[in-house]
Design a protein around this motif. Structure first.
Motif, mmCIF file in Angstrom:
data_model
loop_
_atom_site.group_PDB
_atom_site.id
_atom_site.type_symbol
_atom_site.label_atom_id
_atom_site.label_comp_id
_atom_site.label_asym_id
_atom_site.label_seq_id
_atom_site.Cartn_x
_atom_site.Cartn_y
_atom_site.Cartn_z
ATOM 1 N N PRO A 54 -7.768 11.898 3.494
ATOM 2 C CA PRO A 54 -6.394 12.181 3.073
ATOM 3 C C PRO A 54 -5.401 11.098 3.494
ATOM 4 C CG PRO A 54 -6.921 13.476 5.019
ATOM 5 C CD PRO A 54 -8.200 12.793 4.595
ATOM 6 N N ASN A 55 -4.359 10.967 2.723
ATOM 7 C CA ASN A 55 -3.183 10.165 3.095
ATOM 8 C C ASN A 55 -3.485 8.704 3.399
ATOM 9 O OD1 ASN A 55 -1.844 12.594 2.850
ATOM 10 N ND2 ASN A 55 -1.633 12.930 5.040
ATOM 11 N N LEU A 56 -4.397 8.112 2.627
ATOM 12 C CA LEU A 56 -4.599 6.669 2.734
ATOM 13 C C LEU A 56 -3.513 5.943 1.963
ATOM 14 C CD1 LEU A 56 -8.467 6.134 2.335
ATOM 15 C CD2 LEU A 56 -7.133 6.413 4.429
ATOM 16 N N VAL A 57 -3.084 4.818 2.500
ATOM 17 C CA VAL A 57 -2.059 3.982 1.856
ATOM 18 C C VAL A 57 -2.590 2.554 1.825
ATOM 19 C CG1 VAL A 57 0.328 3.189 1.925
ATOM 20 C CG2 VAL A 57 -0.245 5.481 2.782
ATOM 21 N N PRO A 58 -2.590 1.894 0.674
ATOM 22 C CA PRO A 58 -3.165 0.544 0.614
ATOM 23 C C PRO A 58 -2.154 -0.558 0.917
ATOM 24 C CG PRO A 58 -2.615 1.270 -1.592
ATOM 25 C CD PRO A 58 -2.230 2.406 -0.677
#
Length: 408
Positions: A45-49
């Motif tokens: 959850p809640n990965l940001v690239p």
């Protein structure tokens, strides 16, 4: 609490990040490279690239790693700016190299905690038989410089052990807190094929280097075989050395046509050891974590003759699987293993003690069953993510409150 973890890859912070979200203890995001994001966005959850800069072929050799990290830091800063348009952040927790926070300091009114495994390879240590070459010494100065700078600029620094903190100058210790990672290890029955009626002793390390204890493991094993021939020694780890300089030693001491392919091969050839079915030694190399876990579960005991390390995850894998462990009393290990309770400790170079402890366990394994039982119980009490997460949250909250009060 709204937390942003930063690391180019997964591993560091991943278990904590998932636990905090799954248990509703905090709302955290994980900033990682676009490639890691694309491979895991449907699982975590809640990965940001953040974007990855291309390699500069004209970089100066001794500072190219620093240049790459600076480029990454600008891209991380840009990604944080975009994230802040969508949500607030109470705290940034950045890996000191993989999430290089240089360009974040003084740019956001958000406290920053930096995680540093060790301040430099010089402080980490290496076997004097395989010395640090000049090029590594020169590059290591840059690593040390940035580590010290991060301690001074961060609101707080987390290191994985008290031993790691002691690698830093004493004047910086009040800005550094030791806190090991939390683990969530699920055990499964082993499918590893053992030889019937044979006692199996294992060794496990990320790389098969002298620094991690591989060479000493082989020497100890040879001595054990002199008195207990019905033993098989199985070692797991990558032949490519990461944190020390055995490969430079091979390059400097062997012509290309006769050079061993790896330090592992060099040690085995030097000691006259052959690998294979029915042999006393076996090397296992696995493609995935499940295979590694199956190997660990199968071993009757482990030798852990660590020579240098700040807090190696492999030791915790052994503890969480209830293994009997004989380990060196060096580095961070005495912070984890209490002699006679959840393992046995001896001097790294005290061959007689290694052989004596190993043969006693081989001859009467049930008499030492309490070591494995205590290892498992102690690991869950001290290092399971359920126990560790509140300690992290307490550290995080202290830093947030200090920033609010203007205390640095």
């Amino acid at each position: 609490m709204r937390i942003l973890f930063i690391h180019e890859g997964l591993g560091q912070f991943q278990t904590l990040h998932e636990h905090l979200n799954n248990e509703g203890l905090a709302h955290s995001w994980f900033l990682c490279t676009a490639g890691v994001y694309n491979a895991n966005k449907d699982k975590i959850p809640n990965l940001v690239p953040f974007a990855v800069a291309g390699e500069n072929p004209n970089s100066y050799f001794y500072t190219k790693n620093l240049e790459a990290r600076i480029q990454r830091s600008f891209l991380i800063k840009q990604a944080i700016g975009e994230l802040l348009k969508k949500t607030g952040i109470d705290l940034i927790v950045a890996h000191g190299s993989g999430g290089f926070p240089l360009q974040l300091f003084d740019e956001f009114d958000i406290p920053i905690i930096t995680y540093i495994e060790f301040p430099s390879f010089g402080h980490h240590g290496h076997d004097p038989k395989y010395p640090q070459p000049d090029y590594a010494t020169f590059r290591d100065k840059v690593f040390e410089m940035t580590s010290y700078h991060q301690v001074l600029k961060s609101d707080l620094v987390i290191v994985p052990s008290a031993y790691a903190r002691d690698m830093f100058p004493s004047c910086l210790h009040e800005r550094i807190v030791p806190q090991m990672e939390g683990f969530d290890i699920t055990r499964k029955p082993s499918t590893f094929a053992k030889e019937e009626g044979v006692f199996h002793i294992g060794f496990s390390a990320r790389d098969l280097s002298s620094a991690k204890g591989f060479e000493q493991f082989i020497l100890i094993a040879k001595e054990i075989l002199k008195v207990r021939p019905q033993v098989r020694f199985v070692f797991c780890g990558a032949p490519k050395v990461l944190y020390s300089y055995e490969e430079a030693f091979l390059q400097n001491n062997f012509p290309v046509e006769s050079r061993p392919e790896s330090f592992m091969q060099y040690v085995l050839q030097r000691e006259g050891i052959t690998l294979g079915e029915g042999a006393s030694f076996q090397h296992v190399s696995f493609a995935g974590y499940d295979d590694f876990a199956s190997y660990v579960e199968a071993m009757d005991m482990f030798l852990y003759p660590l020579q240098f390390g700040s807090a190696n995850w492999g030791l915790f894998e052994l503890l969480f699987r209830g293994k009997k462990i004989v380990a060196s009393d060096r580095c961070f290990v005495p912070e984890v293993i209490r002699h006679g309770y959840n393992g046995l400790l001896c001097k790294y170079d005290d061959m007689a003690s290694w052989v004596r402890y190993a043969t006693e366990i081989i001859d009467a394994p049930h008499s030492f069953a309490h070591l494995g039982e205590n290892a498992l119980a102690d690991a869950h009490q001290r290092f399971h993510i359920r126990k560790v997460a509140p300690r992290y949250l307490s550290i995080f909250d202290t830093v947030i409150q200090r920033r609010k009060l203007g205390v640095f």
